[in-house]
Design an enzyme around this catalytic site. Structure first.
Site, PDB file in Angstrom:
ATOM      1  N   TRP A 110       0.846  -1.193   0.000  1.00 33.14           N
ATOM      2  CA  TRP A 110       0.000   0.000   0.000  1.00 33.14           C
ATOM      3  C   TRP A 110       0.883   1.244   0.000  1.00 33.14           C
ATOM      4  CZ3 TRP A 110       0.070   3.967   3.466  1.00 33.14           C
ATOM      5  CH2 TRP A 110      -1.012   4.851   3.464  1.00 33.14           C
ATOM      6  N   TYR A 145      -8.640   0.803  10.594  1.00 29.92           N
ATOM      7  CA  TYR A 145      -7.703   0.389  11.634  1.00 29.92           C
ATOM      8  C   TYR A 145      -7.560   1.483  12.669  1.00 29.92           C
ATOM      9  CZ  TYR A 145      -4.376   3.461   9.337  1.00 29.92           C
ATOM     10  OH  TYR A 145      -3.771   4.559   8.793  1.00 29.92           O
ATOM     11  N   ASP A 147       6.130 -10.839  14.237  1.00 31.54           N
ATOM     12  CA  ASP A 147       5.549  -9.696  13.540  1.00 31.54           C
ATOM     13  C   ASP A 147       6.511  -8.513  13.553  1.00 31.54           C
ATOM     14  OD1 ASP A 147       4.026  -7.672  12.501  1.00 31.54           O
ATOM     15  OD2 ASP A 147       2.419  -7.797  13.990  1.00 31.54           O
ATOM     16  N   THR A 158       5.115  -4.880  14.618  1.00 33.75           N
ATOM     17  CA  THR A 158       4.747  -4.555  15.992  1.00 33.75           C
ATOM     18  C   THR A 158       6.022  -4.314  16.786  1.00 33.75           C
ATOM     19  OG1 THR A 158       2.717  -5.861  15.906  1.00 33.75           O
ATOM     20  CG2 THR A 158       3.593  -5.381  18.086  1.00 33.75           C
TER      21      THR A 158
END
Length: 416
Positions: free
Chosen positions: A109, A145, A287, A290
């Site tokens: 994105w 989000y 992840d 994060t």
């Protein structure tokens, strides 16, 4: 030794050094110079994680010529709390972007030139009109989000990462961005690297296309995140496409099979906090998007019963070590890593997700442990990171060996 034997030996040595065909493709990863961690940012990151792992109701709608439909949700990270990013380009001629490489999401994105939201200001934007390889798609997408949302259209174009050109990569071209704090971020968008099952609108993630186009030698990528000790403030490590670099970690990689092919999820043998067992046979997700360590709520309560959320910085060296045991091997997180300094104050860098039974191992863990994501074998590999001095010495050794071996190769050819 014959000339032919010498040539074979030289080729073998060059292959071992990763200097012939099959070499790894590297992307320097930078640390955000604008990133400032505060109590508010820690709270915001927890809210981001709740959204990201579908623990808050979200939906994605389509506004194409057909009737609107519901699709699976991929939640973007709170970009103001992500520290590691690297460069890619899109289009012909190339338009350059900084993106956060996120193993907790699956879509690429970036902002569109048609985005007039404040959060797109001061960022690189994509112009389809300026690319000769652009292919229209036009499917609308919307991602909700945290405290904001992103919406726009899907487009297709050449995407180049680490010098590798994906000829037809579909990506999100965002025209509306609200409440994302992108304005203060050092990067422009998100480069998702989780499983394709998480992707919005079924878009194939970029790494899948790198492998299907045979642009990498193996369906493997790995992260080395630099946490401290570097002389270059903006240097944050490397993302390596096509394999792993043994010079960046100690010993051998310890593998754990993926237990659920959505996020990069796996089973741990257990987690201890000092001498206290927090869980056994517990699930975790690796992840890179994060920053913190996220624990199930009941485990978070166990930890905070032993360590206050806010502590005196002078007491940090006396706190217990947090240990994750994976495939029989302990991976330790010292208190200096799981305690976050906020100016002159210290707070716990461990948060929680209520109602779930898995951990999220963010950059606090990955920054200390080299992490390999093996898509071909559906497994994760972990090893303690090497020091910067070892890395520098090894890289210098490569250069000298290359020069010496190339000289030897030229001598062999002259003798023939």
């Amino acid at each position: 030794m014959t000339s032919r034997t010498t040539q074979v030996t030289v080729l073998a040595l060059l292959t071992v050094l990763g200097l012939v065909a099959g070499a790894l493709h590297r992307i320097p990863v930078r640390r955000s110079e604008k990133y400032v961690r505060t109590r508010q940012s820690l709270i915001a990151e927890r809210e981001m994680v709740l959204r990201k792992y579908n623990l808050v109701q979200s939906n994605i709608s389509s506004t194409t010529n057909t009737t609107a439909g519901n699709y699976s949700v991929e939640t973007l990270s709170n970009v103001n709390n992500l520290q590691y990013y690297g460069s890619i380009s899109i289009g012909t001629p190339p338009q350059n972007f900084m993106v956060q490489f996120d193993t907790g999401s699956s879509n690429l994105w970036i902002p569109s030139v048609d985005c007039f939201s404040a959060d797109c200001y001061y960022h690189n934007t994509y112009s389809s009109a300026n690319s000769t390889t652009y292919q229209v798609n036009g499917t609308a997408f919307s991602i909700t989000y945290g405290s904001g949302s992103v919406s726009g259209i899907l487009s297709t174009d050449v995407v180049t990462v680490a010098g590798l050109q994906i000829p037809r990569q579909m990506f999100g071209e965002a025209t509306i961005v609200t409440g994302t704090s992108l304005l203060d971020a050092s990067f422009d968008g998100i480069f998702g690297m989780a499983y394709s099952s998480l992707a919005v609108d079924g878009v194939l993630p970029p790494f899948y296309n790198l492998w299907s186009e045979k642009l990498v030698d193996a369906p493997v990528f790995s992260f080395y995140l630099k946490t401290n000790g570097t002389s270059t403030a903006s240097y944050g490590g490397e993302l390596i496409l096509g394999g792993s670099d043994p010079s960046l970690y100690e010993g051998k990689l310890v593998y754990a099979p993926v237990s659920s092919r959505n996020y990069w999820q796996f089973m741990m043998d257990g987690v201890t906090f000092g001498s206290t067992t927090l869980c056994t046979y517990c699930q975790a997700v690796a992840d890179t998007g994060t920053s913190l360590l996220i624990a199930p709520y009941y485990i978070y309560l166990m930890i905070t019963s032993m360590v206050n959320q806010n502590i005196l910085c002078a007491d940090v060296p006396y706190l217990p070590t947090l240990t994750f045991t994976i495939s029989g091997v302990p991976f330790k997180i010292p208190p200096s890593a799981y305690i976050v300094e906020l100016g002159s104050e210290c707070t716990l860098g461990i948060s929680y997700i209520q109602g779930t039974d898995f951990w999220i191992l963010g950059d606090i863990f990955i920054g200390r442990h080299y992490t390999e994501f093996d898509l071909g074998n559906n497994r994760l590999g972990f090893a303690s990171v090497n020091s910067g001095s070892v890395l520098g010495a090894f890289s210098l050794l490569k250069i000298f060996c290359l020069a010496a071996l190339c000289g030897l190769w030229k001598l062999c050819n002259l003798q023939n």
